[in-house]
Design a protein around this motif. Sequence first.
Motif, PDB file in Angstrom:
ATOM      1  N   VAL A  91      -3.753  -1.935  -3.185  1.00 10.35           N
ATOM      2  CA  VAL A  91      -4.095  -0.382  -3.518  1.00 10.35           C
ATOM      3  C   VAL A  91      -3.514  -0.188  -1.515  1.00 10.35           C
ATOM      4  O   VAL A  91      -3.178   0.907  -1.321  1.00 10.35           O
ATOM      5  CB  VAL A  91      -4.931  -0.152  -3.715  1.00 10.35           C
ATOM      6  CG1 VAL A  91      -5.755   1.124  -3.310  1.00 10.35           C
ATOM      7  CG2 VAL A  91      -5.475  -1.110  -5.162  1.00 10.35           C
ATOM      8  N   SER A  92      -4.232  -1.444  -0.618  1.00  7.60           N
ATOM      9  CA  SER A  92      -4.010  -0.329   1.322  1.00  7.60           C
ATOM     10  C   SER A  92      -3.226  -0.613   1.755  1.00  7.60           C
ATOM     11  O   SER A  92      -2.381  -1.866   1.549  1.00  7.60           O
ATOM     12  CB  SER A  92      -5.103  -1.436   1.361  1.00  7.60           C
ATOM     13  OG  SER A  92      -6.551  -1.881   1.265  1.00  7.60           O
ATOM     14  N   PRO A  93      -2.267  -0.028   1.803  1.00 13.03           N
ATOM     15  CA  PRO A  93      -1.072   0.638   2.301  1.00 13.03           C
ATOM     16  C   PRO A  93      -1.031  -0.645   3.268  1.00 13.03           C
ATOM     17  O   PRO A  93      -2.360  -0.671   4.369  1.00 13.03           O
ATOM     18  CB  PRO A  93      -1.032   2.082   2.793  1.00 13.03           C
ATOM     19  CG  PRO A  93      -2.161   2.152   2.937  1.00 13.03           C
ATOM     20  CD  PRO A  93      -3.011   1.490   1.483  1.00 13.03           C
ATOM     21  N   VAL A  94       0.261  -1.133   3.911  1.00  8.12           N
ATOM     22  CA  VAL A  94       0.349  -1.768   5.216  1.00  8.12           C
ATOM     23  C   VAL A  94       1.657  -1.608   5.431  1.00  8.12           C
ATOM     24  O   VAL A  94       2.560  -2.103   4.755  1.00  8.12           O
ATOM     25  CB  VAL A  94       0.276  -3.411   4.904  1.00  8.12           C
ATOM     26  CG1 VAL A  94       0.845  -4.299   6.265  1.00  8.12           C
ATOM     27  CG2 VAL A  94      -1.175  -4.282   4.676  1.00  8.12           C
ATOM     28  N   PHE A  95       1.908  -1.128   6.511  1.00  7.20           N
ATOM     29  CA  PHE A  95       2.997  -0.504   7.864  1.00  7.20           C
ATOM     30  C   PHE A  95       3.450  -1.982   8.435  1.00  7.20           C
ATOM     31  O   PHE A  95       3.223  -2.682   9.313  1.00  7.20           O
ATOM     32  CB  PHE A  95       2.923   0.963   8.057  1.00  7.20           C
ATOM     33  CG  PHE A  95       2.333   1.742   7.464  1.00  7.20           C
ATOM     34  CD1 PHE A  95       2.938   2.836   7.186  1.00  7.20           C
ATOM     35  CD2 PHE A  95       0.459   2.217   7.170  1.00  7.20           C
ATOM     36  CE1 PHE A  95       2.361   3.779   5.913  1.00  7.20           C
ATOM     37  CE2 PHE A  95       0.619   2.975   6.303  1.00  7.20           C
ATOM     38  CZ  PHE A  95       0.945   4.147   5.252  1.00  7.20           C
ATOM     39  N   ILE A  96       4.718  -1.361   8.783  1.00  5.85           N
ATOM     40  CA  ILE A  96       5.320  -2.306  10.174  1.00  5.85           C
ATOM     41  C   ILE A  96       5.351  -1.694  11.577  1.00  5.85           C
ATOM     42  O   ILE A  96       5.645  -0.429  11.316  1.00  5.85           O
ATOM     43  CB  ILE A  96       6.302  -2.417   9.675  1.00  5.85           C
ATOM     44  CG1 ILE A  96       7.459  -1.758   9.556  1.00  5.85           C
ATOM     45  CG2 ILE A  96       6.428  -3.633   8.586  1.00  5.85           C
ATOM     46  CD1 ILE A  96       8.515  -1.777   8.954  1.00  5.85           C
ATOM     47  N   GLY A  97       5.376  -2.662  12.655  1.00  6.60           N
ATOM     48  CA  GLY A  97       4.911  -1.779  13.738  1.00  6.60           C
ATOM     49  C   GLY A  97       5.287  -3.154  14.659  1.00  6.60           C
ATOM     50  O   GLY A  97       5.785  -4.657  14.525  1.00  6.60           O
ATOM     51  N   SER A  98       5.039  -2.936  16.349  1.00  6.39           N
ATOM     52  CA  SER A  98       5.019  -3.458  17.395  1.00  6.39           C
ATOM     53  C   SER A  98       4.136  -3.488  18.160  1.00  6.39           C
ATOM     54  O   SER A  98       3.556  -2.232  18.266  1.00  6.39           O
ATOM     55  CB  SER A  98       6.900  -2.965  17.877  1.00  6.39           C
ATOM     56  OG  SER A  98       7.761  -3.515  17.382  1.00  6.39           O
ATOM     57  N   ALA A  99       3.182  -4.569  18.800  1.00  6.46           N
ATOM     58  CA  ALA A  99       2.182  -4.646  19.325  1.00  6.46           C
ATOM     59  C   ALA A  99       2.271  -5.145  21.027  1.00  6.46           C
ATOM     60  O   ALA A  99       3.745  -5.510  20.893  1.00  6.46           O
ATOM     61  CB  ALA A  99       1.316  -5.479  18.697  1.00  6.46           C
TER      62      ALA A  99
END
Length: 190
Positions: free
Chosen positions: A57-65
């Motif tokens: 259910v909980s969304p997970v996005f992509i990104g850059s740290a």
Amino acid sequence: MEEDYKTDRGPPPPYPTPMTPTPRPPPSGIRIPLQLNSRIPDLRSTRAPPCYDGDGVSPVFIGSAIFQSSVHPCKIAPHLPFPCRVPYAGTEVEHQGRYDLLPFDPDAMEWVCTSLGRIPQGRYPVAGGYEEDGTNLYHARARVGQTWVPGKTGEHLGGCNVAYGGQEHVVSTSYEILCWRSATHLGKDK
């Protein structure tokens, strides 16, 4: 009439024509800059999440740290106290600095199956960051159990590294790398 316009107000404004080039986003895509206490924007900005956490259910996005001398692809899980998580040195690092969310655009991007750190032939991966020595890193995702988890890949890594359950998991086969659907995005049309 056109003569009056030119003398009184200057030349008429330029109008876009079919020959006017459309500006291309950078090879890393258009990103949303965030900090530890930032509120994640709504779905109009982030688009639909490419993954969901183990609860389904909980969304997970992509990104850059963003670190002092490197940038690492990461997962962004807004439901966690430290939403930006980076796979690094065998652990799941809770990043507390700036990070950039990359909205997943299924019209321009696609997940392509690969293994062993390979870039699929004829494909253009979405730039995700770089190591301290400048080696390229790309967005990827791999399954941990039944859950797709965003992470990083690079030819030097030999697989996909993801942060999940407090650990760094290394998946060497049958993971996916994020690629542009066409080379048009990068100006590499034939």
